[in-house]
Design a protein around this motif. Structure first.
Motif, short mmCIF file in Angstrom:
data_model
loop_
_atom_site.label_atom_id
_atom_site.label_comp_id
_atom_site.label_asym_id
_atom_site.label_seq_id
_atom_site.Cartn_x
_atom_site.Cartn_y
_atom_site.Cartn_z
N LEU A 186 7.87 -38.73 30.79
CA LEU A 186 6.51 -39.28 30.75
C LEU A 186 5.87 -39.29 32.13
O LEU A 186 4.66 -39.07 32.26
N HIS A 187 6.66 -39.52 33.15
CA HIS A 187 6.14 -39.45 34.52
C HIS A 187 5.71 -38.02 34.85
O HIS A 187 4.70 -37.80 35.53
N GLN A 188 6.46 -37.06 34.34
CA GLN A 188 6.17 -35.66 34.62
C GLN A 188 4.82 -35.22 34.05
O GLN A 188 4.14 -34.36 34.61
N VAL A 189 4.41 -35.82 32.93
CA VAL A 189 3.13 -35.45 32.31
C VAL A 189 2.01 -36.40 32.72
O VAL A 189 0.97 -36.49 32.05
N GLU A 190 2.23 -37.12 33.82
CA GLU A 190 1.19 -38.00 34.42
C GLU A 190 0.70 -39.05 33.43
O GLU A 190 -0.50 -39.20 33.19
N LEU A 191 1.65 -39.82 32.87
CA LEU A 191 1.29 -40.86 31.91
C LEU A 191 0.33 -41.88 32.51
O LEU A 191 -0.57 -42.37 31.82
N ASP A 192 0.51 -42.20 33.79
CA ASP A 192 -0.32 -43.25 34.41
C ASP A 192 -1.80 -42.88 34.45
O ASP A 192 -2.65 -43.76 34.64
N ARG A 193 -2.13 -41.59 34.26
CA ARG A 193 -3.53 -41.17 34.26
C ARG A 193 -4.00 -40.71 32.89
O ARG A 193 -5.10 -40.17 32.74
N ALA A 194 -3.18 -40.91 31.87
CA ALA A 194 -3.51 -40.43 30.52
C ALA A 194 -4.47 -41.39 29.82
O ALA A 194 -4.52 -42.59 30.11
N ARG A 195 -5.23 -40.84 28.90
CA ARG A 195 -6.16 -41.63 28.08
C ARG A 195 -5.47 -42.17 26.84
O ARG A 195 -5.73 -43.30 26.40
N ALA A 196 -4.61 -41.36 26.24
CA ALA A 196 -3.97 -41.76 24.99
C ALA A 196 -2.63 -41.04 24.84
O ALA A 196 -2.43 -39.96 25.40
N VAL A 197 -1.75 -41.66 24.07
CA VAL A 197 -0.47 -41.06 23.71
C VAL A 197 -0.37 -41.05 22.19
O VAL A 197 -0.51 -42.10 21.55
N LEU A 198 -0.15 -39.87 21.62
CA LEU A 198 0.01 -39.73 20.17
C LEU A 198 1.48 -39.43 19.89
O LEU A 198 2.02 -38.45 20.41
N ILE A 199 2.10 -40.24 19.07
CA ILE A 199 3.53 -40.09 18.79
C ILE A 199 3.68 -39.53 17.39
O ILE A 199 3.40 -40.21 16.39
N THR A 200 4.11 -38.27 17.31
CA THR A 200 4.16 -37.57 16.02
C THR A 200 5.55 -36.98 15.78
O THR A 200 5.68 -35.89 15.21
N VAL A 201 6.59 -37.67 16.24
CA VAL A 201 7.95 -37.20 16.01
C VAL A 201 8.35 -37.47 14.56
O VAL A 201 7.72 -38.27 13.86
N HIS A 202 9.41 -36.82 14.11
CA HIS A 202 9.83 -36.93 12.71
C HIS A 202 10.62 -38.21 12.43
O HIS A 202 10.62 -38.72 11.31
N ASP A 203 11.32 -38.72 13.44
CA ASP A 203 12.22 -39.84 13.24
C ASP A 203 11.56 -41.14 13.66
O ASP A 203 11.04 -41.27 14.77
#
Length: 338
Positions: A186-203
């Motif tokens: 999550l740090h690698q994808v710059e979470l601290d500057r993200a607008r939203a996180v969509l969680i679409t995993v199967h489990d």
């Protein structure tokens, strides 16, 4: 945990393995052409061992000649063979060496270019959407965002499979092949500057873990999650998700509705299939709409979003519109821009 590479969308270049295979094939072709020329003119060549020139000997001669090794055990002995070496074998040698050197330089420069592109992406990315899990649900979420006008460069996908990453890149989306449950990812994808996180995993268990990890790192980012079972909705919301969609329950409701009222089910499916037919839209009210009722606006309003928690109020219960309200309305095909 090993750090996964951020993979930017492909820009028309050949994949590295394809490019290497192409260059290897060209090198083999040059060797074969040289060997055939020598073999067809084999009577004009001498082997120091005194044995006849075979096709294997011709390949050996072409290989050591093109690589400039030149052991001298097989040599041209007639003017015709020496002229062939000067006019044909020597240019092929230059082409072979340029191909080898060019492959090395290309590999080094490609990595440098990719590092530069990743650095630029990190410096510029702001208010992006992170999609955790790029299977069927993740792809559908990405296509919906793009249909709603979101630039693919403002979407980042995290998926543990090469297929998921490749699907994201094909849509012009930056991707990471990794597990979204890890804080380093999550740090690698710059979470601290993200607008939203969509969680679409199967489990569902993985969805809970990702939600907890995201909320631990960012107290303010909007989290929307999809779960399979209704019983996990409360757990996802307690973990920090603002919106939770039950995929199996929603599909079951549509199927059940289609059995009794197929037209209503078709309209409902149309509304959630973004970019075609009817669409649900949201917009802030204009200054001149403050104090007016929802029936006084041009659109077909179904709800009003009011307050800092963005709770929706049915249109018939919203009363007068207030500053800061947003309208949820149905957009018909003939209302689309352009």
């Amino acid at each position: 945990m090993a750090r996964s590479e951020l993979r930017l969308p492909l820009r028309g270049e050949r994949p590295p393995l394809v490019e290497i295979a192409r260059r290897v094939a060209l090198a083999v072709l040059i060797v074969l052409v040289s060997a055939l020329l020598v073999y067809f003119d084999r009577d004009d060549y001498r082997d120091s061992s005194g044995t006849p020139i075979t096709f294997l000997s011709a390949i050996y001669y072409a290989t050591v000649s093109l690589s400039t090794t030149g052991y001298g055990d097989i040599v041209p002995v007639t003017p015709q063979a020496r002229l062939l070496t000067i006019l044909v074998i020597t240019p092929l040698r230059f082409a072979f060496l340029i191909l080898l050197v060019g492959t090395t330089i290309s590999a080094l420069s490609e990595r440098s270019r990719m590092q530069y592109r990743v650095a630029r992406w990190r410096a510029k990315v702001r208010n992006h959407t992170i999609i955790c899990g790029f299977g069927t649900k993740g792809r559908a979420a990405a296509r919906t965002l793009i249909a709603d006008g979101v630039d693919p460069s403002r979407i980042v996908a995290i998926d543990p499979t090469p297929e998921g990453v490749a699907s994201a890149q094909a849509l012009g989306i930056t991707a990471v092949q990794a597990n979204a449950e890890h804080s380093e990812t999550l740090h690698q994808v710059e979470l601290d500057r993200a607008r939203a996180v969509l969680i679409t995993v199967h489990d569902d268990n993985s969805a809970v873990m990702i939600t907890l990890t995201v909320r631990q790192q960012s107290k303010t980012v909007f989290i929307a999650a999809s779960v399979r079972e209704e019983e996990n909705v409360a757990l996802l919301k307690q973990s920090g998700a603002r919106s939770v969609i039950t995929s199996q329950e929603a599909a079951g409701r549509l199927v059940g509705l289609a059995a009794r009222k197929p037209t209503i089910a078709a309209v409902a499916e149309d509304l959630i299939s973004y970019g075609t037919g009817l669409d649900l839209r949201q917009r802030p009210i204009n200054e001149d709409e403050i104090g007016r009722g929802v029936r006084d606006v041009a659109e077909v309003v179904i709800a009003v979003v009011r307050g800092s928690r963005e709770e929706s109020i049915p249109a018939n219960a919203a009363g007068e519109l207030r500053r800061g309200d947003q309208l949820l309305y149905v957009q018909f095909p003939d209302m689309r821009p352009g």
